[in-house]
Motif scaffolding. Sequence first.
Motif, PDB file in Angstrom:
ATOM      1  N   PHE A  11     122.844  68.379  31.956  1.00 13.92           N
ATOM      2  CA  PHE A  11     121.582  68.297  31.212  1.00 13.92           C
ATOM      3  C   PHE A  11     121.665  69.013  29.867  1.00 13.92           C
ATOM      4  CE2 PHE A  11     119.878  66.580  35.002  1.00 13.92           C
ATOM      5  CZ  PHE A  11     118.723  65.926  34.633  1.00 13.92           C
ATOM      6  N   PHE A  12     122.591  69.955  29.717  1.00  8.17           N
ATOM      7  CA  PHE A  12     122.774  70.590  28.415  1.00  8.17           C
ATOM      8  C   PHE A  12     123.211  69.546  27.392  1.00  8.17           C
ATOM      9  CE2 PHE A  12     125.150  72.737  25.101  1.00  8.17           C
ATOM     10  CZ  PHE A  12     124.300  73.768  24.760  1.00  8.17           C
ATOM     11  N   PHE A  13     124.145  68.713  27.778  1.00 15.56           N
ATOM     12  CA  PHE A  13     124.659  67.693  26.856  1.00 15.56           C
ATOM     13  C   PHE A  13     123.661  66.553  26.673  1.00 15.56           C
ATOM     14  CE2 PHE A  13     128.313  69.857  28.704  1.00 15.56           C
ATOM     15  CZ  PHE A  13     128.855  70.392  27.541  1.00 15.56           C
ATOM     16  N   ILE A  14     122.907  66.230  27.722  1.00 17.54           N
ATOM     17  CA  ILE A  14     121.826  65.242  27.580  1.00 17.54           C
ATOM     18  C   ILE A  14     120.795  65.767  26.586  1.00 17.54           C
ATOM     19  CG2 ILE A  14     119.914  64.105  28.778  1.00 17.54           C
ATOM     20  CD1 ILE A  14     121.720  64.065  31.293  1.00 17.54           C
ATOM     21  N   ALA A  67     114.168  68.024  24.926  1.00 15.94           N
ATOM     22  CA  ALA A  67     115.594  68.263  24.704  1.00 15.94           C
ATOM     23  C   ALA A  67     115.914  69.760  24.758  1.00 15.94           C
ATOM     24  CB  ALA A  67     116.017  67.679  23.364  1.00 15.94           C
ATOM     25  N   LEU A  68     115.080  70.586  24.115  1.00 15.83           N
ATOM     26  CA  LEU A  68     115.307  72.033  24.136  1.00 15.83           C
ATOM     27  C   LEU A  68     115.124  72.610  25.538  1.00 15.83           C
ATOM     28  CD1 LEU A  68     113.601  73.060  20.777  1.00 15.83           C
ATOM     29  CD2 LEU A  68     116.046  73.173  21.319  1.00 15.83           C
ATOM     30  N   LEU A  69     114.182  72.064  26.301  1.00 17.95           N
ATOM     31  CA  LEU A  69     114.011  72.509  27.691  1.00 17.95           C
ATOM     32  C   LEU A  69     115.226  72.138  28.540  1.00 17.95           C
ATOM     33  CD1 LEU A  69     110.246  71.715  28.348  1.00 17.95           C
ATOM     34  CD2 LEU A  69     111.326  73.967  28.359  1.00 17.95           C
ATOM     35  N   PHE A  70     115.747  70.927  28.361  1.00 17.81           N
ATOM     36  CA  PHE A  70     116.965  70.532  29.077  1.00 17.81           C
ATOM     37  C   PHE A  70     118.100  71.493  28.770  1.00 17.81           C
ATOM     38  CE2 PHE A  70     116.277  65.654  29.731  1.00 17.81           C
ATOM     39  CZ  PHE A  70     115.298  65.939  30.666  1.00 17.81           C
ATOM     40  N   MET A  71     118.270  71.816  27.510  1.00 18.84           N
ATOM     41  CA  MET A  71     119.354  72.708  27.117  1.00 18.84           C
ATOM     42  C   MET A  71     119.128  74.126  27.628  1.00 18.84           C
ATOM     43  SD  MET A  71     119.943  71.326  23.248  1.00 18.84           S
ATOM     44  CE  MET A  71     121.205  72.515  22.834  1.00 18.84           C
ATOM     45  N   SER A  72     117.885  74.580  27.621  1.00 17.67           N
ATOM     46  CA  SER A  72     117.584  75.953  28.031  1.00 17.67           C
ATOM     47  C   SER A  72     117.722  76.160  29.534  1.00 17.67           C
ATOM     48  CB  SER A  72     116.159  76.333  27.617  1.00 17.67           C
ATOM     49  OG  SER A  72     116.037  76.322  26.228  1.00 17.67           O
TER      50      SER A  72
END
Length: 145
Positions: A11-14, A67-72
Amino acid sequence: MKQQLTLPHRFFFIGLGLLVPFAILGFMNLYNDFEFAWLSYKGTDRNLFTGNQNFTDEIALSGTILALLFMSFARTKKEDEFIQQLRLRSWHWAILANFIFTIIGIWAVYGSDFLSFMIHNMLTILIFFLLRFLYLLYSNRSAKD
């Protein structure tokens, strides 16, 4: 080890893949008044959306936040107690930095620019967290080498 509420590592890369187009769309909409014509809606007085509306900015901001939530909230490849401690310290630092940034903005930004500042400020806590967390991960990995 108690499992934290995190997403799988991919999910970080997504999130990174989603962040680029949505952030570009947001900046284009905010600074160049770019809008997709197919996202326009002609409202009436009886509807929730009155007048002419375009939902490009809502899509851009929602996508950027997602997107920022996925990365966080994505796990690292090796999620252990040390990584959880780094994550917790990064959240603590990000919240503190965000509110200091907000207080400075409240006293320094006036008029219609304040709305633009607050729109950007919605994203700063996630951005501060990601920058701090990735920096701590990088600095601790380079110290081990």
